[in-house]
Design an enzyme around this catalytic site. Structure first.
Site, PDB file in Angstrom:
ATOM      1  N   ASP A 123      29.345  32.802  41.360  1.00 53.46           N
ATOM      2  CA  ASP A 123      30.741  33.237  41.229  1.00 53.46           C
ATOM      3  C   ASP A 123      30.877  34.081  39.965  1.00 53.46           C
ATOM      4  O   ASP A 123      30.782  33.575  38.845  1.00 53.46           O
ATOM      5  CB  ASP A 123      31.673  32.016  41.170  1.00 53.46           C
ATOM      6  CG  ASP A 123      33.133  32.434  41.235  1.00 53.46           C
ATOM      7  OD1 ASP A 123      33.565  33.263  40.399  1.00 53.46           O
ATOM      8  OD2 ASP A 123      33.842  31.961  42.129  1.00 53.46           O
ATOM      9  N   THR A 169      39.932  30.440  54.024  1.00 54.11           N
ATOM     10  CA  THR A 169      39.995  31.545  55.005  1.00 54.11           C
ATOM     11  C   THR A 169      39.201  32.769  54.530  1.00 54.11           C
ATOM     12  O   THR A 169      38.901  33.649  55.323  1.00 54.11           O
ATOM     13  CB  THR A 169      41.453  31.997  55.204  1.00 54.11           C
ATOM     14  OG1 THR A 169      41.937  32.528  53.953  1.00 54.11           O
ATOM     15  CG2 THR A 169      42.338  30.840  55.625  1.00 54.11           C
ATOM     16  N   ARG A 198      40.334  35.298  46.579  1.00 51.65           N
ATOM     17  CA  ARG A 198      39.996  34.907  47.945  1.00 51.65           C
ATOM     18  C   ARG A 198      40.456  33.482  48.184  1.00 51.65           C
ATOM     19  O   ARG A 198      40.120  32.581  47.420  1.00 51.65           O
ATOM     20  CB  ARG A 198      38.474  34.935  48.160  1.00 51.65           C
ATOM     21  CG  ARG A 198      37.881  36.278  48.095  1.00 51.65           C
ATOM     22  CD  ARG A 198      36.510  36.309  48.725  1.00 51.65           C
ATOM     23  NE  ARG A 198      35.590  35.277  48.265  1.00 51.65           N
ATOM     24  CZ  ARG A 198      34.385  35.103  48.785  1.00 51.65           C
ATOM     25  NH1 ARG A 198      33.979  35.865  49.781  1.00 51.65           N
ATOM     26  NH2 ARG A 198      33.584  34.173  48.306  1.00 51.65           N
TER      27      ARG A 198
END
Ligand code: PRP
Ligand code: URA
Length: 217
Positions: free
Chosen positions: A208, A116, A112
């Site tokens: 994460d 954005t 990713r």
């Protein structure tokens, strides 16, 4: 224990096995270290993989036992494909292979863009003649759904029809997006969390997944 189908996003199934839910709580804990994190991802995926493979097609084959010959069920069709989304999906492969040792393993590299949140494709390799194989896309996290949608679209573009998406933690935003863009693809997840934060992280989530699995932060 039940698999719960979402009342609105009907392709979404939450697996509620008590062992799985217990392990997921430890996985979320910020104090769980890399070694245990990887072990838990493997154990949770084993429990998920057992459920997601329950409708695999079967055929009959003659088997010679020490006493007589009999017709017995075996898996039908071409070997299935496990497709981890790099990096974090790698941690889910071994569990699938434990249950289906002759399955094939493809790889799709997506990350990713941190600003954005759009997925960028950097690697794609699947077995030849994949069109009529069952694919299991693996990624612990379904957040905005961008990576999952991109992986499914890539498979559909090369003619794959049987796709299941397997994840561990999902956000409502990603579930809704997958339902809108690929309602034909079943999703199996260990949880449906509350929401995404402004950086696209799942709340409460587990942080994460790639960094926790590979110790990169
Ligand atoms: C994470 C995760 C998913 C993706 C989910 O990967 O493993 O692939 O984010 O987010 P999305 O639903 O909004 O697309 P990341 O892009 O951080 O890459 P990494 O596994 O290499 O760390
Ligand atoms: N990817 C992750 O690894 N964690 C999140 O919470 C969202 C995307």
């Amino acid at each position: 224990m039940a698999i719960i189908q979402h009342p609105k996003f009907t392709n979404f199934h939450q697996v509620q096995h008590p062992l799985l839910q217990h392990k997921l709580s430890i996985l979320r804990d910020v104090h769980t270290d890399t070694k245990e994190f990887k072990e838990l991802i493997n154990e949770i995926t084993l429990l998920l993989a057992y459920e997601v493979t329950q409708d695999l097609p079967m055929t009959m084959q003659m088997v010679q036992t020490p006493l007589e010959t009999c017709e017995q069920p075996i898996l039908a069709g071409k070997k299935q494909v496990i497709l981890p989304i790099l990096r974090a999906g790698i941690g889910m492969v071994e569990a699938f292979l434990t249950l289906m040792p002759s399955a094939r393993v493809g790889h799709i590299g997506l990350f990713r863009n941190e600003e954005t949140l759009q997925p960028q494709l950097y690697y794609f390799k699947v077995p030849v003649q994949s069109e009529d194989r069952q694919f299991y896309i693996c990624d612990p996290m379904l957040a905005t759904g961008g990576s999952a949608v991109a992986a499914i679209s890539k498979l559909k573009n090369i003619g794959v029809q049987k796709i299941t998406f397997v994840c561990i933690v999902s956000a409502p935003e990603g579930v809704e997006r997958l339902f809108k863009e690929h309602p034909d693809v079943p999703i199996f997840s260990a949880s449906l969390d509350r929401k995404l934060n402004e950086y696209g992280y799942i709340l409460p989530g587990l942080g994460d997944a790639g960094d926790r699995m590979f110790g990169t932060k």
